[in-house]
Write a protein that holds these residues in place. Sequence first.
Motif, PDB file in Angstrom:
ATOM      1  N   GLN A  29       0.826  -1.210   0.000  1.00 32.81           N
ATOM      2  CA  GLN A  29       0.000   0.000   0.000  1.00 32.81           C
ATOM      3  C   GLN A  29       0.859   1.259   0.000  1.00 32.81           C
ATOM      4  O   GLN A  29       0.526   2.254  -0.662  1.00 32.81           O
ATOM      5  CB  GLN A  29      -0.924  -0.008   1.215  1.00 32.81           C
ATOM      6  N   LEU A  30       1.975   1.237   0.720  1.00 33.31           N
ATOM      7  CA  LEU A  30       2.883   2.383   0.732  1.00 33.31           C
ATOM      8  C   LEU A  30       3.489   2.598  -0.657  1.00 33.31           C
ATOM      9  O   LEU A  30       3.628   3.742  -1.113  1.00 33.31           O
ATOM     10  CB  LEU A  30       3.982   2.176   1.769  1.00 33.31           C
ATOM     11  N   LEU A  31       3.848   1.519  -1.337  1.00 32.94           N
ATOM     12  CA  LEU A  31       4.378   1.635  -2.694  1.00 32.94           C
ATOM     13  C   LEU A  31       3.319   2.206  -3.636  1.00 32.94           C
ATOM     14  O   LEU A  31       3.629   3.023  -4.513  1.00 32.94           O
ATOM     15  CB  LEU A  31       4.851   0.271  -3.198  1.00 32.94           C
ATOM     16  N   LEU A 194       4.874   3.093  11.799  1.00 36.67           N
ATOM     17  CA  LEU A 194       4.518   3.162  10.390  1.00 36.67           C
ATOM     18  C   LEU A 194       5.369   4.175   9.632  1.00 36.67           C
ATOM     19  O   LEU A 194       5.754   3.930   8.481  1.00 36.67           O
ATOM     20  CB  LEU A 194       3.032   3.511  10.239  1.00 36.67           C
ATOM     21  N   SER A 195       5.690   5.295  10.260  1.00 35.74           N
ATOM     22  CA  SER A 195       6.492   6.303   9.571  1.00 35.74           C
ATOM     23  C   SER A 195       7.895   5.791   9.274  1.00 35.74           C
ATOM     24  O   SER A 195       8.474   6.093   8.224  1.00 35.74           O
ATOM     25  CB  SER A 195       6.555   7.596  10.392  1.00 35.74           C
ATOM     26  N   ALA A 196       8.447   4.989  10.180  1.00 33.04           N
ATOM     27  CA  ALA A 196       9.765   4.402   9.935  1.00 33.04           C
ATOM     28  C   ALA A 196       9.698   3.393   8.795  1.00 33.04           C
ATOM     29  O   ALA A 196      10.592   3.330   7.934  1.00 33.04           O
ATOM     30  CB  ALA A 196      10.291   3.732  11.200  1.00 33.04           C
ATOM     31  N   LEU A 197       8.621   2.601   8.749  1.00 29.52           N
ATOM     32  CA  LEU A 197       8.441   1.654   7.647  1.00 29.52           C
ATOM     33  C   LEU A 197       8.274   2.401   6.332  1.00 29.52           C
ATOM     34  O   LEU A 197       8.811   1.988   5.300  1.00 29.52           O
ATOM     35  CB  LEU A 197       7.226   0.763   7.911  1.00 29.52           C
ATOM     36  N   GLN A 198       7.559   3.507   6.375  1.00 28.20           N
ATOM     37  CA  GLN A 198       7.384   4.316   5.167  1.00 28.20           C
ATOM     38  C   GLN A 198       8.727   4.834   4.660  1.00 28.20           C
ATOM     39  O   GLN A 198       9.009   4.800   3.454  1.00 28.20           O
ATOM     40  CB  GLN A 198       6.440   5.484   5.453  1.00 28.20           C
ATOM     41  N   THR A 199       9.571   5.291   5.566  1.00 29.68           N
ATOM     42  CA  THR A 199      10.895   5.788   5.180  1.00 29.68           C
ATOM     43  C   THR A 199      11.723   4.683   4.539  1.00 29.68           C
ATOM     44  O   THR A 199      12.381   4.889   3.504  1.00 29.68           O
ATOM     45  CB  THR A 199      11.632   6.349   6.413  1.00 29.68           C
ATOM     46  N   ARG A 200      11.687   3.496   5.120  1.00 20.41           N
ATOM     47  CA  ARG A 200      12.451   2.375   4.572  1.00 20.41           C
ATOM     48  C   ARG A 200      11.889   1.936   3.211  1.00 20.41           C
ATOM     49  O   ARG A 200      12.644   1.578   2.300  1.00 20.41           O
ATOM     50  CB  ARG A 200      12.431   1.200   5.558  1.00 20.41           C
ATOM     51  N   THR A 201      10.570   1.977   3.086  1.00 12.03           N
ATOM     52  CA  THR A 201       9.948   1.604   1.821  1.00 12.03           C
ATOM     53  C   THR A 201      10.307   2.594   0.722  1.00 12.03           C
ATOM     54  O   THR A 201      10.618   2.205  -0.415  1.00 12.03           O
ATOM     55  CB  THR A 201       8.425   1.524   1.986  1.00 12.03           C
ATOM     56  N   GLN A 202      10.290   3.871   1.051  1.00 11.87           N
ATOM     57  CA  GLN A 202      10.635   4.892   0.063  1.00 11.87           C
ATOM     58  C   GLN A 202      12.104   4.773  -0.349  1.00 11.87           C
ATOM     59  O   GLN A 202      12.431   4.957  -1.524  1.00 11.87           O
ATOM     60  CB  GLN A 202      10.358   6.287   0.626  1.00 11.87           C
ATOM     61  N   ALA A 203      12.982   4.419   0.584  1.00 16.22           N
ATOM     62  CA  ALA A 203      14.399   4.229   0.249  1.00 16.22           C
ATOM     63  C   ALA A 203      14.570   3.031  -0.705  1.00 16.22           C
ATOM     64  O   ALA A 203      15.331   3.087  -1.670  1.00 16.22           O
ATOM     65  CB  ALA A 203      15.223   4.019   1.522  1.00 16.22           C
ATOM     66  N   ALA A 204      13.826   1.950  -0.424  1.00  9.70           N
ATOM     67  CA  ALA A 204      13.891   0.782  -1.296  1.00  9.70           C
ATOM     68  C   ALA A 204      13.343   1.100  -2.678  1.00  9.70           C
ATOM     69  O   ALA A 204      13.906   0.684  -3.701  1.00  9.70           O
ATOM     70  CB  ALA A 204      13.101  -0.372  -0.673  1.00  9.70           C
ATOM     71  N   ALA A 205      12.253   1.865  -2.731  1.00 14.00           N
ATOM     72  CA  ALA A 205      11.652   2.244  -4.008  1.00 14.00           C
ATOM     73  C   ALA A 205      12.626   3.093  -4.827  1.00 14.00           C
ATOM     74  O   ALA A 205      12.758   2.914  -6.040  1.00 14.00           O
ATOM     75  CB  ALA A 205      10.351   2.998  -3.770  1.00 14.00           C
ATOM     76  N   ALA A 206      13.308   4.015  -4.173  1.00 15.83           N
ATOM     77  CA  ALA A 206      14.288   4.847  -4.875  1.00 15.83           C
ATOM     78  C   ALA A 206      15.433   3.991  -5.411  1.00 15.83           C
ATOM     79  O   ALA A 206      15.891   4.183  -6.559  1.00 15.83           O
ATOM     80  CB  ALA A 206      14.826   5.924  -3.931  1.00 15.83           C
ATOM     81  N   PHE A 207      15.882   3.032  -4.627  1.00 13.04           N
ATOM     82  CA  PHE A 207      16.955   2.136  -5.058  1.00 13.04           C
ATOM     83  C   PHE A 207      16.526   1.329  -6.293  1.00 13.04           C
ATOM     84  O   PHE A 207      17.323   1.082  -7.206  1.00 13.04           O
ATOM     85  CB  PHE A 207      17.332   1.192  -3.919  1.00 13.04           C
ATOM     86  N   LEU A 208      15.254   0.939  -6.323  1.00  7.29           N
ATOM     87  CA  LEU A 208      14.728   0.136  -7.421  1.00  7.29           C
ATOM     88  C   LEU A 208      14.306   0.971  -8.623  1.00  7.29           C
ATOM     89  O   LEU A 208      13.940   0.421  -9.661  1.00  7.29           O
ATOM     90  CB  LEU A 208      13.512  -0.677  -6.935  1.00  7.29           C
ATOM     91  N   GLY A 209      14.346   2.279  -8.473  1.00 10.74           N
ATOM     92  CA  GLY A 209      13.956   3.153  -9.574  1.00 10.74           C
ATOM     93  C   GLY A 209      12.464   3.260  -9.793  1.00 10.74           C
ATOM     94  O   GLY A 209      12.015   3.545 -10.907  1.00 10.74           O
ATOM     95  N   LEU A 210      11.703   3.051  -8.715  1.00  8.72           N
ATOM     96  CA  LEU A 210      10.241   3.111  -8.838  1.00  8.72           C
ATOM     97  C   LEU A 210       9.732   4.539  -8.727  1.00  8.72           C
ATOM     98  O   LEU A 210      10.291   5.355  -8.037  1.00  8.72           O
ATOM     99  CB  LEU A 210       9.595   2.246  -7.739  1.00  8.72           C
TER     100      LEU A 210
END
Length: 210
Positions: A29-31, A194-210
């Motif tokens: 959902q965050l993605l 949840l905010s910490a999970l959101q930060t980690r998810t956004q970092a992963a998304a940036a790494f993946l080029g999403l």
Amino acid sequence: MPCAPRHSHPPRLIGLTGGIGSGKSTVAQLLLQHTKAAIIDADQLSRALTAAGGAAIPLIAQAFGSSFITPEGALHREHMRAYVFHSPAEKKRLEGILHPMIFSTIEQAIKNASDQGHSHVVLDIPLLVESGHWRARLGQVVIIDCPVELQIRRVQQRSQLEQAEIERIIQSQASRQDRLASADVVIYNGDICLSALQTRTQAAAAFLGL
């Protein structure tokens, strides 16, 4: 003159998975909220096939009998879960009905995402590591990881399942070590907000080029 397709290449496929209670659905959902990638929920598509009026219901009724279908016409999940848990052969027979239909439905969803102009598609697949069907097609695999004790606690908080039943489900899935061994990216979702999970998810998304 007909319009040219928006993408001349098929979308890049990224797998997302994690054990029960890992927080995989929350990350999906965050993605969806913070990226332009299309998110395809394999479990949701599977449930539609076995809901009342779903395409798999007649085949399941024919193979297993009407006692596995609710009065509303849906798969009786608890009854079927208990039945196949003690019979690997019957579980395989059920999978023989469902898996081809699920794969076909996912393929159509990928095509729809591509037609809509998505260059990246995230496949949210609960048993991605166990299946072995998708790995060769995926550009990367993202694993949502957390300790087993936390998985159990989370599932207890959201469901009526007994701890022993939750433990049996966890044991039937790939081990934590096997999931981590298959990962290209790991999002650790331990005892965090949840905010910490959101930060980690956004970092992963940036790494993946999403």
